[in-house]
Motif scaffolding. Structure first.
Motif, PDB file in Angstrom:
ATOM      1  N   THR A 216       0.933  -1.273  -0.162  1.00 57.31           N
ATOM      2  CA  THR A 216       0.023   0.081   0.050  1.00 57.31           C
ATOM      3  C   THR A 216       0.660   1.210   0.123  1.00 57.31           C
ATOM      4  O   THR A 216       1.997   1.362   0.488  1.00 57.31           O
ATOM      5  CB  THR A 216      -1.028   0.086   1.229  1.00 57.31           C
ATOM      6  N   GLN A 217       0.345   2.392  -0.408  1.00 62.07           N
ATOM      7  CA  GLN A 217       0.633   3.674  -0.495  1.00 62.07           C
ATOM      8  C   GLN A 217      -0.123   4.467  -0.161  1.00 62.07           C
ATOM      9  O   GLN A 217      -1.391   4.381  -0.934  1.00 62.07           O
ATOM     10  CB  GLN A 217       1.351   4.059  -1.893  1.00 62.07           C
ATOM     11  N   VAL A 218      -0.009   5.289   1.000  1.00 62.34           N
ATOM     12  CA  VAL A 218      -1.256   6.308   1.333  1.00 62.34           C
ATOM     13  C   VAL A 218      -0.758   7.613   1.268  1.00 62.34           C
ATOM     14  O   VAL A 218       0.547   7.898   1.883  1.00 62.34           O
ATOM     15  CB  VAL A 218      -1.940   5.738   2.629  1.00 62.34           C
ATOM     16  N   ARG A 219      -1.466   8.698   1.114  1.00 66.04           N
ATOM     17  CA  ARG A 219      -1.205  10.062   1.387  1.00 66.04           C
ATOM     18  C   ARG A 219      -2.464  10.514   1.997  1.00 66.04           C
ATOM     19  O   ARG A 219      -3.432  10.588   1.360  1.00 66.04           O
ATOM     20  CB  ARG A 219      -0.862  10.795  -0.085  1.00 66.04           C
ATOM     21  N   TYR A 220      -2.319  11.174   3.152  1.00 65.25           N
ATOM     22  CA  TYR A 220      -3.492  11.768   3.787  1.00 65.25           C
ATOM     23  C   TYR A 220      -3.127  13.044   3.745  1.00 65.25           C
ATOM     24  O   TYR A 220      -2.126  14.122   4.020  1.00 65.25           O
ATOM     25  CB  TYR A 220      -3.326  11.309   5.385  1.00 65.25           C
ATOM     26  N   LEU A 221      -4.028  14.019   2.918  1.00 60.99           N
ATOM     27  CA  LEU A 221      -4.237  15.287   2.673  1.00 60.99           C
ATOM     28  C   LEU A 221      -4.951  16.371   3.514  1.00 60.99           C
ATOM     29  O   LEU A 221      -4.419  17.504   3.606  1.00 60.99           O
ATOM     30  CB  LEU A 221      -4.497  15.407   1.170  1.00 60.99           C
ATOM     31  N   ARG A 222      -6.184  15.780   3.931  1.00 57.83           N
ATOM     32  CA  ARG A 222      -6.955  16.688   4.791  1.00 57.83           C
ATOM     33  C   ARG A 222      -7.477  15.739   5.797  1.00 57.83           C
ATOM     34  O   ARG A 222      -7.783  14.871   5.521  1.00 57.83           O
ATOM     35  CB  ARG A 222      -7.918  17.298   3.845  1.00 57.83           C
ATOM     36  N   SER A 223      -8.136  16.303   6.876  1.00 54.60           N
ATOM     37  CA  SER A 223      -8.755  15.768   7.990  1.00 54.60           C
ATOM     38  C   SER A 223      -9.985  15.127   7.540  1.00 54.60           C
ATOM     39  O   SER A 223     -10.802  16.412   6.805  1.00 54.60           O
ATOM     40  CB  SER A 223      -8.524  16.560   9.151  1.00 54.60           C
ATOM     41  N   VAL A 224     -10.550  14.281   7.874  1.00 52.87           N
ATOM     42  CA  VAL A 224     -12.040  14.176   7.712  1.00 52.87           C
ATOM     43  C   VAL A 224     -12.688  13.712   8.999  1.00 52.87           C
ATOM     44  O   VAL A 224     -12.174  13.269   9.991  1.00 52.87           O
ATOM     45  CB  VAL A 224     -12.460  12.666   6.866  1.00 52.87           C
ATOM     46  N   ARG A 225     -14.075  14.472   9.295  1.00 54.30           N
ATOM     47  CA  ARG A 225     -14.445  14.171  10.401  1.00 54.30           C
ATOM     48  C   ARG A 225     -15.689  13.367  10.456  1.00 54.30           C
ATOM     49  O   ARG A 225     -16.451  13.155   9.439  1.00 54.30           O
ATOM     50  CB  ARG A 225     -15.110  15.680  10.924  1.00 54.30           C
ATOM     51  N   TYR A 226     -16.009  13.026  11.462  1.00 54.93           N
ATOM     52  CA  TYR A 226     -17.357  11.962  11.606  1.00 54.93           C
ATOM     53  C   TYR A 226     -18.493  12.861  11.110  1.00 54.93           C
ATOM     54  O   TYR A 226     -18.699  13.946  11.350  1.00 54.93           O
ATOM     55  CB  TYR A 226     -17.602  11.768  13.178  1.00 54.93           C
ATOM     56  N   GLY A 227     -19.234  11.945  10.348  1.00 54.92           N
ATOM     57  CA  GLY A 227     -20.458  12.790   9.806  1.00 54.92           C
ATOM     58  C   GLY A 227     -20.422  13.416   8.365  1.00 54.92           C
ATOM     59  O   GLY A 227     -21.600  13.456   7.643  1.00 54.92           O
ATOM     60  N   GLU A 228     -19.290  13.464   7.954  1.00 54.54           N
ATOM     61  CA  GLU A 228     -19.062  13.733   6.493  1.00 54.54           C
ATOM     62  C   GLU A 228     -19.206  12.823   5.611  1.00 54.54           C
ATOM     63  O   GLU A 228     -18.982  11.723   5.700  1.00 54.54           O
ATOM     64  CB  GLU A 228     -17.620  14.289   6.390  1.00 54.54           C
ATOM     65  N   THR A 229     -19.574  13.456   4.407  1.00 58.45           N
ATOM     66  CA  THR A 229     -19.872  12.436   3.245  1.00 58.45           C
ATOM     67  C   THR A 229     -18.559  12.333   2.364  1.00 58.45           C
ATOM     68  O   THR A 229     -18.050  13.444   1.989  1.00 58.45           O
ATOM     69  CB  THR A 229     -21.067  12.937   2.185  1.00 58.45           C
ATOM     70  N   LEU A 230     -18.392  11.313   1.850  1.00 63.01           N
ATOM     71  CA  LEU A 230     -17.116  11.013   1.116  1.00 63.01           C
ATOM     72  C   LEU A 230     -17.567  10.252   0.084  1.00 63.01           C
ATOM     73  O   LEU A 230     -18.474   9.552  -0.015  1.00 63.01           O
ATOM     74  CB  LEU A 230     -16.219  10.059   2.113  1.00 63.01           C
ATOM     75  N   ARG A 231     -16.736  10.551  -1.193  1.00 66.13           N
ATOM     76  CA  ARG A 231     -16.877   9.940  -2.534  1.00 66.13           C
ATOM     77  C   ARG A 231     -15.612   9.378  -2.724  1.00 66.13           C
ATOM     78  O   ARG A 231     -14.368   9.915  -2.650  1.00 66.13           O
ATOM     79  CB  ARG A 231     -17.122  10.979  -3.732  1.00 66.13           C
TER      80      ARG A 231
END
Length: 159
Positions: free
Chosen positions: A82-97
Motif C-alpha cells: 500500500t501507499q497512502v497520502r493523507y491530505l486533509r482531515s475528515v470528520r465524523y458525519g462527513e460524506t465521502l466519495r
C-alpha cells in the motif's frame, strides 16, 4: 512549474505510465460513521482502508469478480503493498466519495484510489496491490485468472 490539471486531478501517486480506462473505474460513497472517529471527531487513519474497500468491492462487482467468486475459484487476493497520502482531515458525519481505478491486472491487481469530501476536495489518495494466492496451500499464483482478464478485455473493447 505548475502541475498539469490532469495530473492534479489524479493525485501525486498516479504514475504517467498507468492506463486510464473509464471502463476500469468505479465510485462509492459513505457517510463517516461515529465509530470511525477518534475522541476529537477526526477519522482515525487506519479506517481509510475500509473506505478503499467500498470502492474496490464496487469495481470487482462490476467486473463480476467479487470476493465470493474468488473464493469459489479457490483463490484469495491479499493486499501485499500500500501507499497512502493523507491530505486533509475528515470528520465524523462527513460524506465521502471514493473513486478507484484499476491500473494493472495481468499478474496482480494495482488499484489507485482518490477520496473526496462533500466540498469535492481531495482528502486522501492511495494505491493497493493484491496478488492471487491459492486458498488450499497459500502459494502465490503467477498471473491473474483467465476469466478476470477476459472480463477486463471485454469491458475495454465495449468502452
Amino acid at each position: 512549474m505548475a502541475e498539469p490539471a490532469a495530473r492534479r486531478r489524479l493525485g501525486r501517486l498516479w504514475q504517467r505510465s498507468w492506463p486510464e480506462h473509464p471502463a476500469l473505474r468505479a465510485d462509492a460513497s459513505c457517510v463517516v460513521p461515529f465509530q470511525d472517529a477518534d475522541p476529537t471527531g477526526m477519522v482515525w487513519h487506519g479506517n481509510y482502508f475500509r473506505y478503499y474497500d467500498l470502492a474496490r468491492i464496487a469495481l470487482l462487482d462490476a467486473l463480476e469478480f467479487d470476493y465470493r467468486r474468488m473464493a469459489a475459484a479457490g483463490q484469495i487476493w491479499p493486499i501485499v503493498e500500500t501507499q497512502v497520502r493523507y491530505l486533509r482531515s475528515v470528520r465524523y458525519g462527513e460524506t465521502l466519495r471514493i473513486e478507484v481505478r484499476m491500473v494493472e491486472w495481468e499478474f496482480r491487481l494495482r488499484l489507485h484510489y482518490l477520496i473526496y469530501n462533500s466540498s469535492d476536495e481531495l482528502v486522501n489518495e492511495a494505491v493497493t496491490v493484491q496478488v492471487p494466492v491459492a486458498a488450499a496451500d497459500e502459494q502465490l499464483i503467477i498471473g491473474a485468472p483467465k476469466s478476470l482478464c477476459e472480463r477486463i478485455e471485454a469491458r475495454l473493447t465495449d468502452a
